[in-house]
Enzyme design. Structure first.
Site, mmCIF file in Angstrom:
data_model
loop_
_atom_site.group_PDB
_atom_site.id
_atom_site.type_symbol
_atom_site.label_atom_id
_atom_site.label_comp_id
_atom_site.label_asym_id
_atom_site.label_seq_id
_atom_site.Cartn_x
_atom_site.Cartn_y
_atom_site.Cartn_z
ATOM 1 N N CYS A 1 0.991 -1.285 -0.019
ATOM 2 C CA CYS A 1 0.001 0.110 -0.149
ATOM 3 C C CYS A 1 0.762 1.260 -0.072
ATOM 4 O O CYS A 1 1.419 1.541 1.179
ATOM 5 C CB CYS A 1 -0.904 -0.003 1.467
ATOM 6 N N CYS B 1 -0.436 4.026 2.172
ATOM 7 C CA CYS B 1 -0.195 3.900 3.535
ATOM 8 C C CYS B 1 1.035 4.186 3.874
ATOM 9 O O CYS B 1 1.212 4.780 5.045
ATOM 10 C CB CYS B 1 -0.635 2.727 3.937
ATOM 11 N N ASP B 2 2.049 3.725 3.282
ATOM 12 C CA ASP B 2 3.512 3.417 3.728
ATOM 13 C C ASP B 2 4.576 4.374 3.065
ATOM 14 O O ASP B 2 5.687 4.447 3.326
ATOM 15 C CB ASP B 2 4.090 1.793 3.693
HETATM 16 C C1 FAD Z 1 0.173 -4.131 4.960
HETATM 17 C C2 FAD Z 1 -1.216 -3.136 4.963
HETATM 18 C C3 FAD Z 1 -1.042 -2.062 5.331
HETATM 19 C C4 FAD Z 1 -2.139 -1.254 5.391
HETATM 20 N N1 FAD Z 1 -1.934 -0.075 5.925
HETATM 21 C C5 FAD Z 1 -3.127 0.869 6.043
HETATM 22 C C6 FAD Z 1 -3.018 2.479 6.526
HETATM 23 O O1 FAD Z 1 -1.939 2.783 6.887
HETATM 24 N N2 FAD Z 1 -4.125 2.980 6.413
HETATM 25 C C7 FAD Z 1 -5.104 2.606 5.712
HETATM 26 O O2 FAD Z 1 -6.166 3.377 5.675
HETATM 27 N N3 FAD Z 1 -5.365 1.465 5.216
HETATM 28 C C8 FAD Z 1 -4.052 0.370 5.261
HETATM 29 N N4 FAD Z 1 -4.250 -0.491 4.610
HETATM 30 C C9 FAD Z 1 -5.758 -0.929 3.829
HETATM 31 C C10 FAD Z 1 -6.619 -1.414 5.070
HETATM 32 O O3 FAD Z 1 -6.124 -2.345 6.023
HETATM 33 C C11 FAD Z 1 -7.848 -1.974 4.404
HETATM 34 O O4 FAD Z 1 -8.402 -0.968 3.496
HETATM 35 C C12 FAD Z 1 -9.056 -2.481 5.308
HETATM 36 O O5 FAD Z 1 -8.598 -3.235 6.438
HETATM 37 C C13 FAD Z 1 -10.270 -3.075 4.796
HETATM 38 O O6 FAD Z 1 -11.221 -3.333 5.672
HETATM 39 P P1 FAD Z 1 -12.341 -4.378 5.374
HETATM 40 O O7 FAD Z 1 -12.956 -4.474 6.916
HETATM 41 O O8 FAD Z 1 -13.035 -3.928 4.415
HETATM 42 O O9 FAD Z 1 -11.313 -5.706 4.871
HETATM 43 P P2 FAD Z 1 -10.383 -6.623 5.586
HETATM 44 O O10 FAD Z 1 -9.547 -5.752 6.556
HETATM 45 O O11 FAD Z 1 -9.738 -7.375 4.621
HETATM 46 O O12 FAD Z 1 -11.309 -7.597 6.570
HETATM 47 C C14 FAD Z 1 -12.251 -8.502 6.268
HETATM 48 C C15 FAD Z 1 -12.222 -9.585 7.350
HETATM 49 O O13 FAD Z 1 -13.162 -10.539 6.757
HETATM 50 C C16 FAD Z 1 -12.629 -11.716 7.044
HETATM 51 N N5 FAD Z 1 -13.331 -12.884 6.529
HETATM 52 C C17 FAD Z 1 -13.066 -13.027 5.067
HETATM 53 N N6 FAD Z 1 -13.869 -14.035 4.314
HETATM 54 C C18 FAD Z 1 -14.402 -14.483 5.492
HETATM 55 C C19 FAD Z 1 -15.480 -15.579 5.442
HETATM 56 N N7 FAD Z 1 -15.962 -16.096 4.665
HETATM 57 N N8 FAD Z 1 -16.166 -15.791 6.887
HETATM 58 C C20 FAD Z 1 -15.808 -15.252 8.021
HETATM 59 N N9 FAD Z 1 -14.783 -14.126 7.886
HETATM 60 C C21 FAD Z 1 -14.054 -13.926 6.643
HETATM 61 C C22 FAD Z 1 -11.253 -11.850 6.963
HETATM 62 O O14 FAD Z 1 -10.497 -12.853 7.765
HETATM 63 C C23 FAD Z 1 -10.872 -10.650 7.636
HETATM 64 O O15 FAD Z 1 -10.596 -10.500 8.936
HETATM 65 C C24 FAD Z 1 -3.423 -1.651 4.765
HETATM 66 C C25 FAD Z 1 -3.452 -2.818 4.462
HETATM 67 C C26 FAD Z 1 -2.371 -3.608 4.310
HETATM 68 C C27 FAD Z 1 -2.362 -5.021 3.853
#
Ligand code: FAD
Length: 300
Positions: free
Chosen positions: A129, A132-133
């Site tokens: 990202c 982010c970084d």
């Molecule tokens: C290394 C890294 C650094 C980042 N740094 C930043 C930052 O500094 N600032 C920022 O704004 N964003 C950052 N991001 C992006 C941010 O993390 C994501 O945009 C955010 O987490 C998305 O949230 P979400 O809840 O939509 O999905 P996710 O975070 O992907 O969460 C989805 C969850 O659903 C669960 N899941 C999936 N399928 C199933 C299923 N069938 N049954 C039950 N559970 C399930 C997964 O296990 C997961 O825990 C970063 C991402 C990464 C990878």
């Protein structure tokens, strides 16, 4: 029976749980792995309003307890299927649950390069990202791997921060929009490394360099970089729900800002939805919207 079942305990799902619980809806969150989702992988969040420098783990843990303290039931079970009807059926390998509304907040996973050491160096030079970084690599030398819009956007973004940016792409032409590629070519500190793949990460405790192999000549070159931004695509976690939601070509659930899907009572929130910006702030925002729409659906 639950009022709302939320699938995924990432930032979108847990925010949805906060809104659902505050509206006194009986709420179950089902999570396949650990709470927090993707953000758990980053040691330092620099762009979330009011919480500069918080770690991903602390962010996730605080959010988890906030949802739990408000009354959300959170269970660690992977959802393998959802059936539509006046009552929605949510299945995990362990249990079958019933709910009046369901929010899909299953996020996405970054596609990996598949090079040795990639997992260990994530957060220690390897990032998925740039937004982010990128700031951690001010005035340093970095590489971006990928050839689509995200890779070119990342390279453009990093060109304004870093000393030098190598854009490594396995083909000789980009899939990204031509206008963006032209803009990139105007940047003096960007070097295109085409027909090449990253074949080795060189590191001590942090990334020091990447080795790239030219696919045509076989020549191996070492690029001394402190950061490698991997932009080779994301895989949204929507496969189990494709009967209920329309998916776009990339596998993202098609939904507008109201987080509605084609199935009444099934909503989608976060990184697994079609949208322009996939970040914490937009995931949390989706969680709030999806829960509010689910509450409206229940009250009607
Ligand atoms: C290394 C890294 C650094 C980042 N740094 C930043 C930052 O500094 N600032 C920022 O704004 N964003 C950052 N991001 C992006 C941010 O993390 C994501 O945009 C955010 O987490 C998305 O949230 P979400 O809840 O939509 O999905 P996710 O975070 O992907 O969460 C989805 C969850 O659903 C669960 N899941 C999936 N399928 C199933 C299923 N069938 N049954 C039950 N559970 C399930 C997964 O296990 C997961 O825990 C970063 C991402 C990464 C990878």
């Amino acid at each position: 029976m639950y009022d709302i079942i939320i699938i995924g305990a990432g930032p979108a799902g847990l925010t949805a749980a906060i809104y659902a619980c505050r509206a006194e809806k009986r709420t179950l969150v089902l999570e396949a792995k650990s709470y927090g989702g993707q953000i758990i992988n980053t040691p330092d969040i620099a762009n979330y309003p009011v919480a500069p420098g918080i770690s991903g783990f602390e962010f996730a843990t605080t959010l988890y307890h906030q949802a739990k303290d408000l009354g959300a039931e959170i269970r660690f079970e992977k959802v393998v299927g959802v059936e539509d009807g006046a009552v929605k059926i949510v299945r995990t390998p362990q249990n079958t649950y019933e709910a009046k509304a369901v929010i899909l907040a299953t996020g996405a996973e970054n596609r990996k390069l598949g090079v040795d050491g990639e997992a260990e160096l994530t957060g220690r030079g390897v990032s998925y990202c740039a937004t982010c970084d990128g700031n951690f690599f001010r005035k340093k030398d970095v590489a971006v791997a990928g050839g689509g819009n995200t890779a070119v956007e990342d390279a453009l973004y990093l060109a304004d921060l870093a000393n030098k940016v190598y854009l490594i792409h396995r083909r000789d032409a980009f899939r990204a929009d031509a206008a963006m590629v032209s803009k990139l070519k105007e940047k003096e500190n960007v070097q295109l490394v085409l027909n090449s793949t990253v074949t080795k990460l060189v590191a001590e405790t942090r990334l020091k360099a990447v080795e790239v192999t030219d696919k045509v000549s076989g020549k191996v070159t070492t690029l001394p970089v402190q950061g490698l931004f991997v932009a080779v695509g994301q895989v949204p976690e929507n496969e189990n729900f494709k009967a209920l939601v329309e998916l776009d070509a990339g596998g993202y659930a098609v939904a507008g800002e109201n987080c509605h899907t084609k199935t009444p009572g099934i909503f989608v929130a976060g990184d697994n939805r079609t949208k322009e910006v996939r970040q914490l702030v937009t995931a949390a925002s989706d969680g709030a919207v999806a829960a509010t729409e689910a509450i409206r659906f229940l009250n009607n």
